[in-house]
Design an enzyme around this catalytic site. Structure first.
Site, short mmCIF file in Angstrom:
data_model
loop_
_atom_site.label_atom_id
_atom_site.label_comp_id
_atom_site.label_asym_id
_atom_site.label_seq_id
_atom_site.Cartn_x
_atom_site.Cartn_y
_atom_site.Cartn_z
N ASP A 59 0.87 -1.18 0.00
CA ASP A 59 0.00 0.00 0.00
C ASP A 59 0.91 1.23 0.00
O ASP A 59 1.63 1.48 0.98
CB ASP A 59 -0.88 -0.04 1.26
N TYR A 149 -10.02 14.32 -4.91
CA TYR A 149 -9.27 13.86 -6.09
C TYR A 149 -8.65 15.05 -6.82
O TYR A 149 -7.47 15.03 -7.19
CB TYR A 149 -10.24 13.08 -6.99
N ALA A 152 -5.68 16.49 -4.76
CA ALA A 152 -4.48 15.65 -4.81
C ALA A 152 -3.82 15.77 -6.19
O ALA A 152 -2.59 15.90 -6.30
CB ALA A 152 -4.83 14.19 -4.52
N1 LIG Z 1 -9.23 6.48 -15.38
C1 LIG Z 1 -9.25 7.80 -15.52
O1 LIG Z 1 -10.20 8.39 -16.06
C2 LIG Z 1 -8.07 8.60 -15.05
C3 LIG Z 1 -7.95 9.92 -15.54
C4 LIG Z 1 -6.89 10.69 -15.10
C5 LIG Z 1 -5.97 10.18 -14.22
N2 LIG Z 1 -6.11 8.90 -13.75
C6 LIG Z 1 -5.11 8.43 -12.82
O2 LIG Z 1 -4.49 7.29 -13.35
C7 LIG Z 1 -4.05 6.44 -12.29
C8 LIG Z 1 -4.53 5.03 -12.55
O3 LIG Z 1 -5.94 5.04 -12.56
P1 LIG Z 1 -6.80 3.89 -13.28
O4 LIG Z 1 -7.97 4.57 -13.84
O5 LIG Z 1 -5.94 3.07 -14.14
O6 LIG Z 1 -7.31 3.08 -11.97
P2 LIG Z 1 -7.58 1.54 -11.71
O7 LIG Z 1 -7.89 0.82 -12.98
O8 LIG Z 1 -8.56 1.50 -10.59
O9 LIG Z 1 -6.16 1.02 -11.17
C9 LIG Z 1 -5.63 1.53 -9.98
C10 LIG Z 1 -4.42 0.70 -9.58
O10 LIG Z 1 -3.85 1.27 -8.39
C11 LIG Z 1 -3.77 0.26 -7.38
N3 LIG Z 1 -3.91 0.89 -6.07
C12 LIG Z 1 -4.97 1.56 -5.55
N4 LIG Z 1 -4.71 1.99 -4.32
C13 LIG Z 1 -3.43 1.59 -4.04
C14 LIG Z 1 -2.58 1.75 -2.91
N5 LIG Z 1 -2.98 2.37 -1.79
N6 LIG Z 1 -1.34 1.21 -2.98
C15 LIG Z 1 -0.92 0.55 -4.08
N7 LIG Z 1 -1.67 0.38 -5.18
C16 LIG Z 1 -2.93 0.90 -5.15
C17 LIG Z 1 -4.91 -0.70 -7.73
O11 LIG Z 1 -4.73 -2.00 -7.15
P3 LIG Z 1 -5.51 -2.41 -5.78
O12 LIG Z 1 -6.93 -1.96 -5.98
O13 LIG Z 1 -5.34 -3.88 -5.65
O14 LIG Z 1 -4.82 -1.65 -4.70
C18 LIG Z 1 -4.75 -0.75 -9.25
O15 LIG Z 1 -3.67 -1.56 -9.59
C19 LIG Z 1 -4.59 7.05 -10.99
O16 LIG Z 1 -3.56 7.78 -10.35
C20 LIG Z 1 -5.67 7.99 -11.46
O17 LIG Z 1 -5.86 9.08 -10.60
C21 LIG Z 1 -7.13 8.10 -14.15
#
Ligand SMILES: NC(=O)c1ccc[n+]([C@@H]2O[C@H](COP(=O)([O-])OP(=O)(O)OC[C@H]3O[C@@H](n4cnc5c(N)ncnc54)[C@H](OP(=O)(O)O)[C@@H]3O)[C@@H](O)[C@H]2O)c1
Length: 241
Positions: A59, A149, A152
């Site tokens: 984590d 969000y 951050a």
């Molecule tokens: N999707 C969008 O629209 C979007 C847009 C802009 C930016 N982002 C950014 O892109 C990044 C990835 O997002 P995503 O959309 O790909 O999300 P996602 O599909 O939910 O993947 C998130 C990943 O982070 C891991 N994670 C969550 N909390 C954690 C913790 N405390 N420690 C270690 N690992 C952790 C999750 O695994 P576990 O759940 O097993 O911990 C998973 O592997 C994020 O920073 C998000 O803010 C996303």
């Protein structure tokens, strides 16, 4: 990029998973971490079936776990060349209704998780290494119901610039990326269908971002091709301003 050692946080789903896959395809040795979903970690391991991938349960918001992870990485490879701070969560609510513990949880993972990994990466990162922080469109353009969000993601952009200044003593570069809405488990949990439709209407290029879009930019910023780019923040949003 071959033989470079890369740590991608949160690489078992969505955008991080695509970055892991593309770095493995380039011949990198990749370590990724996740905090809770063991099924996703097992599926990733099976899907890529590559001895250059190591998955650690850690984590990123817990400093002691991050220290253990870096100690494990030291045992395997003794150093890293790349760090991608990608792990993130989304909890939505109006400011008036936000439970402050939930607000802190978002800051702990999305902001402090990146800070903690960046702090402990310094010692183990080779000179000339590269850090990419995944921020968000919402770090630049606020929207209602996502105050934690948004806060951050905005903080990460300037934290990245501060990292670029400080870590330049080892010629380590640090850049951030702000992807727009990308359909992944994180975003699909967070938005109602009519809000998603509206985002598409507001995107001049007429489609949502894909994890590959962010992964390709991330690989470029990590690579030597971007060797004079640091402290930069790049939007990837199909022209949505
Ligand atoms: N999707 C969008 O629209 C979007 C847009 C802009 C930016 N982002 C950014 O892109 C990044 C990835 O997002 P995503 O959309 O790909 O999300 P996602 O599909 O939910 O993947 C998130 C990943 O982070 C891991 N994670 C969550 N909390 C954690 C913790 N405390 N420690 C270690 N690992 C952790 C999750 O695994 P576990 O759940 O097993 O911990 C998973 O592997 C994020 O920073 C998000 O803010 C996303």
């Amino acid at each position: 990029m071959e033989e470079r050692v890369a740590l991608i946080t949160g690489g078992t789903s969505g955008i991080g998973k695509e970055i892991v896959i593309e770095l493995l395809q380039k011949g990198c040795k990749v370590i990724t971490c996740y905090s809770s979903n063991d099924d996703n970690a097992e599926s990733l391991e099976k899907e890529v079936n590559n001895e250059n991938l190591r998955i650690i349960k850690c984590d990123v918001s817990k400093e002691s776990q991050v220290i253990d992870m870096f100690n494990e990485i030291k045992k395997y490879y003794n150093h890293i060349d790349y760090l991608v701070n990608n792990a993130g969560i989304f909890i939505d609510n109006f400011i008036k209704d936000f439970n402050i513990d939930d607000f802190k949880t978002v800051l702990d993972v999305n902001l402090l998780g990146k800070v903690i990994c960046t702090k402990h990466a310094y010692e183990i990162m080779s000179d000339g290494g590269s850090i990419v922080n995944i921020s968000s469109h919402l770090g630049v353009v606020p929207c209602t119901e996502s105050p934690a969000y948004c806060a951050a993601a905005a903080a990460i952009i300037n934290f990245t610039k501060a990292t670029a200044l400080e870590y330049a003593d080892k010629k380590i570069r640090a850049n951030s990326i702000c992807p727009a809405f990308t359909p992944t488990p994180l975003s699909l949990r967070g938005w109602k269908q009519e809000e998603i439709d509206q985002k598409l209407k507001e995107t001049p290029l007429g489609r949502f971002a894909k994890p590959e879009d962010t992964a390709k930019l991330c690989l470029f910023l990590l690579s030597d091709e971007a060797s004079f780019i640091t402290g930069e923040n790049i939007w990837i949003n199909g022209g949505r301003l």
